[in-house]
Design a protein around this motif. Structure first.
Motif, PDB file in Angstrom:
ATOM      1  N   CYS A   1      -4.596  10.966   7.358  1.00  0.00           N
ATOM      2  CA  CYS A   1      -3.860   9.796   6.879  1.00  0.00           C
ATOM      3  C   CYS A   1      -4.689   8.524   7.078  1.00  0.00           C
ATOM      4  O   CYS A   1      -5.135   8.246   8.187  1.00  0.00           O
ATOM      5  CB  CYS A   1      -2.536   9.681   7.631  1.00  0.00           C
ATOM      6  SG  CYS A   1      -1.519   8.282   7.111  1.00  0.00           S
TER       7      CYS A   1
ATOM      8  N   TRP B   1      -4.051  13.707   1.653  1.00  0.00           N
ATOM      9  CA  TRP B   1      -3.524  12.356   1.528  1.00  0.00           C
ATOM     10  C   TRP B   1      -4.202  11.614   0.379  1.00  0.00           C
ATOM     11  O   TRP B   1      -5.378  11.858   0.098  1.00  0.00           O
ATOM     12  CB  TRP B   1      -3.781  11.567   2.811  1.00  0.00           C
ATOM     13  CG  TRP B   1      -3.165  12.163   4.022  1.00  0.00           C
ATOM     14  CD1 TRP B   1      -3.687  13.154   4.806  1.00  0.00           C
ATOM     15  CD2 TRP B   1      -1.917  11.815   4.602  1.00  0.00           C
ATOM     16  NE1 TRP B   1      -2.833  13.427   5.834  1.00  0.00           N
ATOM     17  CE2 TRP B   1      -1.727  12.625   5.736  1.00  0.00           C
ATOM     18  CE3 TRP B   1      -0.930  10.885   4.274  1.00  0.00           C
ATOM     19  CZ2 TRP B   1      -0.611  12.534   6.543  1.00  0.00           C
ATOM     20  CZ3 TRP B   1       0.195  10.798   5.086  1.00  0.00           C
ATOM     21  CH2 TRP B   1       0.347  11.622   6.201  1.00  0.00           C
TER      22      TRP B   1
ATOM     23  N   THR C   1       0.736   5.380   0.634  1.00  0.00           N
ATOM     24  CA  THR C   1      -0.018   6.527   1.104  1.00  0.00           C
ATOM     25  C   THR C   1       0.864   7.753   0.909  1.00  0.00           C
ATOM     26  O   THR C   1       2.001   7.775   1.360  1.00  0.00           O
ATOM     27  CB  THR C   1      -0.383   6.372   2.601  1.00  0.00           C
ATOM     28  OG1 THR C   1      -1.117   5.167   2.755  1.00  0.00           O
ATOM     29  CG2 THR C   1      -1.211   7.533   3.088  1.00  0.00           C
TER      30      THR C   1
ATOM     31  N   CYS D   1       0.848  -1.179   0.000  1.00  0.00           N
ATOM     32  CA  CYS D   1       0.000   0.000   0.000  1.00  0.00           C
ATOM     33  C   CYS D   1       0.886   1.232   0.000  1.00  0.00           C
ATOM     34  O   CYS D   1       1.889   1.275   0.701  1.00  0.00           O
ATOM     35  CB  CYS D   1      -0.883  -0.016   1.249  1.00  0.00           C
ATOM     36  SG  CYS D   1      -1.952   1.412   1.419  1.00  0.00           S
TER      37      CYS D   1
ATOM     38  N   ILE E   1      -3.627   5.458   6.902  1.00  0.00           N
ATOM     39  CA  ILE E   1      -2.807   4.329   7.341  1.00  0.00           C
ATOM     40  C   ILE E   1      -2.768   4.265   8.869  1.00  0.00           C
ATOM     41  O   ILE E   1      -2.781   5.282   9.536  1.00  0.00           O
ATOM     42  CB  ILE E   1      -1.391   4.439   6.741  1.00  0.00           C
ATOM     43  CG1 ILE E   1      -0.868   3.083   6.361  1.00  0.00           C
ATOM     44  CG2 ILE E   1      -0.420   5.104   7.658  1.00  0.00           C
ATOM     45  CD1 ILE E   1       0.310   3.137   5.421  1.00  0.00           C
TER      46      ILE E   1
ATOM     47  N   GLU F   1      -4.304   7.349  -1.099  1.00  0.00           N
ATOM     48  CA  GLU F   1      -3.903   5.980  -0.768  1.00  0.00           C
ATOM     49  C   GLU F   1      -4.153   5.096  -1.976  1.00  0.00           C
ATOM     50  O   GLU F   1      -5.127   5.281  -2.690  1.00  0.00           O
ATOM     51  CB  GLU F   1      -4.701   5.461   0.424  1.00  0.00           C
ATOM     52  CG  GLU F   1      -4.295   4.071   0.840  1.00  0.00           C
ATOM     53  CD  GLU F   1      -5.071   3.576   2.048  1.00  0.00           C
ATOM     54  OE1 GLU F   1      -4.447   2.946   2.898  1.00  0.00           O
ATOM     55  OE2 GLU F   1      -6.299   3.814   2.125  1.00  0.00           O
TER      56      GLU F   1
END
Length: 171
Positions: A128, A91, A63, A61, A130, A93
């Motif tokens: 974010c 952000w 980000t 992944c 994550i 992703e």
């Protein structure tokens, strides 16, 4: 004149040093501004090298944090990016499945081709997406020529480990 020359020499010598970077579960900070944002890659480690760093891994992944340079007066670039609070950045992703081999300060894909996630940038997120889980590895790049990248992990006891925070000289 002597004081001014000393100040300029001090500024020049400190600009050659690698930046001081702190990473926690909640933020990343640097003693210089984040002009170019950051990338955080969640990785699955296949093997660890003799230096204790991941040598072969798969990016699962990506980000990306992009500094918001909106119209009008340019914003002051932040020196701290807080992961779960809105800031002067946004952000994106994207899922990925790219295999890398990391040797010294360089990494290449296993097949030698340059890879980028295809849908990067389609949805802008204010915080974010994550989460930093225990016993999970991450590779963080800062867009700073003095820092090639940082491997980051939180061990099973909750201790945060930040490895390989150096890179090339800016000259």
């Amino acid at each position: 004149m002597v004081v001014g020359s000393g100040f300029l020499l001090y500024q020049f010598l400190t600009s050659l040093q690698s930046p001081k970077i702190e990473i926690t579960e909640n933020y990343i900070s640097k003693n210089r501004d984040f002009i170019n944002g950051i990338n955080i890659e969640r990785i699955t480690v296949g093997s660890i090298g003799g230096n204790g760093l991941p040598a072969k891994y798969t990016m699962n992944c990506l980000t990306r944090c992009t500094i918001d340079h909106s119209k009008g007066r340019p914003p002051e670039p932040p020196d701290r990016i807080v992961f779960h609070k809105k800031g002067k950045y946004w952000w994106i992703e994207d899922k990925a499945d790219f295999q890398y081999v990391h040797i010294s300060l360089r990494r290449t894909t296993v097949d030698g081709k340059k890879r980028l996630p295809l849908s990067a940038g389609l949805e802008r997120l204010r915080t974010c997406p994550i989460e930093f889980e225990r016993e999970q590895w991450f590779f963080i790049t800062l867009g700073d020529p003095q820092v090639t990248g940082i491997f980051f992990t939180i061990d099973k006891n909750g201790n945060m480990n930040q490895l390989m925070g150096s890179g090339v000289s800016p000259i």
